[in-house]
Design an enzyme around this catalytic site. Structure first.
Site, PDB file in Angstrom:
ATOM      1  N   HIS A 263       0.833  -1.206   0.000  1.00 41.65           N
ATOM      2  CA  HIS A 263       0.000   0.000   0.000  1.00 41.65           C
ATOM      3  C   HIS A 263       0.874   1.265   0.000  1.00 41.65           C
ATOM      4  O   HIS A 263       0.726   2.133  -0.863  1.00 41.65           O
ATOM      5  CB  HIS A 263      -0.906  -0.035   1.242  1.00 41.65           C
ATOM      6  CG  HIS A 263      -1.833   1.137   1.366  1.00 41.65           C
ATOM      7  ND1 HIS A 263      -3.155   1.080   1.020  1.00 41.65           N
ATOM      8  CD2 HIS A 263      -1.624   2.415   1.800  1.00 41.65           C
ATOM      9  CE1 HIS A 263      -3.726   2.260   1.229  1.00 41.65           C
ATOM     10  NE2 HIS A 263      -2.816   3.092   1.709  1.00 41.65           N
ATOM     11  N   GLU A 264       1.795   1.330   0.948  1.00 37.06           N
ATOM     12  CA  GLU A 264       2.607   2.552   1.070  1.00 37.06           C
ATOM     13  C   GLU A 264       3.555   2.708  -0.125  1.00 37.06           C
ATOM     14  O   GLU A 264       3.817   3.819  -0.574  1.00 37.06           O
ATOM     15  CB  GLU A 264       3.398   2.546   2.393  1.00 37.06           C
ATOM     16  CG  GLU A 264       2.531   2.538   3.651  1.00 37.06           C
ATOM     17  CD  GLU A 264       1.488   3.656   3.731  1.00 37.06           C
ATOM     18  OE1 GLU A 264       1.722   4.734   3.146  1.00 37.06           O
ATOM     19  OE2 GLU A 264       0.426   3.439   4.361  1.00 37.06           O
ATOM     20  N   HIS A 267       1.695   4.478  -2.753  1.00 34.31           N
ATOM     21  CA  HIS A 267       1.738   5.937  -2.553  1.00 34.31           C
ATOM     22  C   HIS A 267       3.093   6.482  -3.009  1.00 34.31           C
ATOM     23  O   HIS A 267       3.180   7.526  -3.660  1.00 34.31           O
ATOM     24  CB  HIS A 267       1.586   6.270  -1.059  1.00 34.31           C
ATOM     25  CG  HIS A 267       0.175   6.228  -0.546  1.00 34.31           C
ATOM     26  ND1 HIS A 267      -0.834   6.994  -1.083  1.00 34.31           N
ATOM     27  CD2 HIS A 267      -0.387   5.545   0.493  1.00 34.31           C
ATOM     28  CE1 HIS A 267      -1.960   6.776  -0.391  1.00 34.31           C
ATOM     29  NE2 HIS A 267      -1.719   5.895   0.558  1.00 34.31           N
ATOM     30  N   GLU A 293      -4.943   7.841  -2.716  1.00 30.83           N
ATOM     31  CA  GLU A 293      -5.430   6.576  -2.173  1.00 30.83           C
ATOM     32  C   GLU A 293      -5.756   5.592  -3.305  1.00 30.83           C
ATOM     33  O   GLU A 293      -5.654   4.382  -3.130  1.00 30.83           O
ATOM     34  CB  GLU A 293      -6.650   6.833  -1.282  1.00 30.83           C
ATOM     35  CG  GLU A 293      -6.983   5.737  -0.291  1.00 30.83           C
ATOM     36  CD  GLU A 293      -5.893   5.431   0.729  1.00 30.83           C
ATOM     37  OE1 GLU A 293      -4.913   6.186   0.852  1.00 30.83           O
ATOM     38  OE2 GLU A 293      -6.010   4.390   1.394  1.00 30.83           O
TER      39      GLU A 293
HETATM   40 ZN    ZN Z   1      -3.159   5.198   2.008  1.00 28.04          ZN
END
Ligand code: ZN
Length: 494
Positions: A263-264, A267, A293
């Site tokens: 997830h990170e 980003h 997101e």
């Molecule tokens: Zn996030």
């Protein structure tokens, strides 16, 4: 005009430099700083952000922005957008009475520790007077900042996701309510059970090593970014060359660090793949919260929870955790990482039930800001709605209305961006698959082809365009929630 431009660019250099100082101190506070240094560090952050605020509200700067805004047709596209955003920001700041603003800043800083205590003690009444004042301010804010196009809750929504209004969100959440709520009830009828092997101890050092491997799989450029440990995983970036990620490792929840890492890193790739010409401007980084997101969720869910991904990488995971995983088949592993269950806490929810948690908050905020419900009604209203959507009732407010920190900061209008991000990721996924077979591309062992597509369609623009413009350029259509709901129903029907 030239004089205004020179002044703007000169002042922007200072603003960017101060932003950098704030970025580094905040990062240090979250990662390396000693526990007791926090108070001292907060003071420095406050001073730096005040300096940055003074630069932004400097009358000379305001004049320069206004001149450039009046002559925006003469500016290049990127600067024109930047000036438009700066102009609106300057105008909005002026509309809020100074004394109200100062009182509100004090209120929210006092509200936070009270909120934490109320949550820990399951005592909504303790937090209620603070929340009442916060809501009161937010209602006034909608009056101060309203325009011909934006009124009421739309004013607040727009602060977090430009151009996304209730009309747009309503279409999305109505579709979720109609199609997803009954589907979720059906899918979650049978309670799920965590398999024994998943609760075994997984060495933290090895988890870290596997996350390093994952970042290589995702082609994260380690010469321009780092990863450290913090309580809650997050990503912060400053231009394309200084992107920082954190993770958290639990010995008895090995999958938590894996999916946080993916997830990170999602980003982080967004930040790393912005066009380099945007470094040093105010147009770098992500276009909005929702857009950011959408990237992290894309990698986490469409890639990281897909079978195609683990067909390539599961052997590596098994090799590293022989004792725990050697007897666990890929099928069992896939089932575990895609488990769906009814749960009370948003941040721990699975991919399918997650948007319903957001929908609940969206509806409550709408009614609260419109004055249709009051703060004192919140716990009961929350529990009734929760029962309606999930078929279970929170046993207390800690697991209900008090679970999220956002309202104590006054962040009304923020929650919907979480669900929007997931929905945008499905729209991008649909169009990416039209260009190439995503699952097939993962067989190469990395996400290079996916990265390249997202770079050219989304990342390169940074925040030099509005998020809805970027989505339109990337997919040729406006935001369309159907892709998301179709994706979820198809995936969880299997
Ligand atoms: Zn996030």
């Amino acid at each position: 005009m030239q004089k205004a431009l020179d002044f703007y660019l000169q002042q922007r250099r200072k603003i960017v430099a101060l932003n950098y100082v704030g970025f580094v101190i905040s990062w240090d506070m979250e990662t390396d700083a000693a526990e007791n240094s926090i108070m001292a560090d907060s003071e420095q952050v406050a001073v730096v952000s005040e300096m940055s605020y003074l630069l932004m509200t400097d009358p000379e700067f305001e004049k320069a922005v206004a001149t450039l805004y009046d002559n925006k047709e003469q500016l290049d596209e990127v600067l024109r957008h930047e000036i438009e955003v700066a102009y609106t920001e300057v105008q909005n700041t002026k509309k809020i009475p100074q004394d109200e603003y100062t009182a509100y800043s004090e209120l929210t800083s006092k509200a936070y520790p009270v909120y934490v205590k109320a949550k820990n003690e399951n005592n909504f009444e303790l937090f209620r007077p603070y929340l009442e004042k916060i809501v009161d301010y937010c209602r006034k804010q909608t009056k101060w900042l309203q325009t011909d196009d934006l009124k009421g809750y739309d004013v607040l929504l727009n602060q977090y996701e430009p151009h996304y209004t209730q009309a747009k969100y309503d279409r999305f959440f109505n579709a979720l309510r109609e199609r997803l709520v009954p589907f979720v009830k059906k899918v979650t009828e049978k309670p799920s059970k965590t398999p024994k092997w998943a609760k075994r101890e997984f060495s933290v050092d090895k988890q870290k090593e596997f996350c390093e491997y994952l970042r290589d799989v995702m082609c994260f450029d380690k010469s321009r970014g780092i990863m450290k440990v913090s309580e809650h995983p997050f990503t912060s970036g400053f231009g394309t060359d200084d992107v920082r990620i954190t993770n958290h490792y639990y010995p008895d929840k090995f999958d938590s660090s894996i999916f946080s890492c993916i997830h990170e890193t999602g980003h982080a790739l967004y930040e790393q793949q912005c066009d380099e010409s945007l470094n040093g401007t105010l147009s770098g980084g992500g276009a909005s919260l929702g857009m950011h997101e959408s990237q992290s969720r894309f990698y986490e869910n469409m890639i990281g929870r897909s079978r195609a991904f683990w067909e390539v990488h599961y052997t590596k995971l098994q090799e590293m955790f022989k004792e725990q995983l050697l007897k666990v088949s890929l099928d069992e592993f896939m089932e575990y990482i895609n488990t769906v269950e009814r749960s009370f806490i948003r941040t721990e929810a699975d991919e399918l039930t997650y948007p319903l948690h957001v929908m609940l908050r969206y509806e409550i905020e709408q009614k609260l800001i419109a004055g249709e419900i009051q703060v004192k009604d919140l716990p009961e209203y929350w529990n009734n709605k929760f029962e309606e959507y999930f078929g279970i009732t929170p046993p207390n407010d800690t697991l209900g209305v008090l679970q999220d920190v956002h309202w104590s900061y006054g962040n009304f209008g923020y929650f919907p961006t979480y669900a929007l991000g997931s929905a945008i990721s499905a729209q991008l996924y649909h169009y990416m698959n039209k260009d190439f077979n995503v699952a097939e591309s993962l067989k190469k062992g990395n996400t290079a082809q996916v990265n390249e597509w997202l770079k050219n369609r989304v990342h390169k623009y940074g925040s030099s365009k509005y998020p809805d413009e970027i989505l339109q350029l990337a997919t040729g259509e406006d935001f369309n929630p159907d892709y998301y709901i179709d994706y979820l129903i198809e995936k969880y029907t299997k």
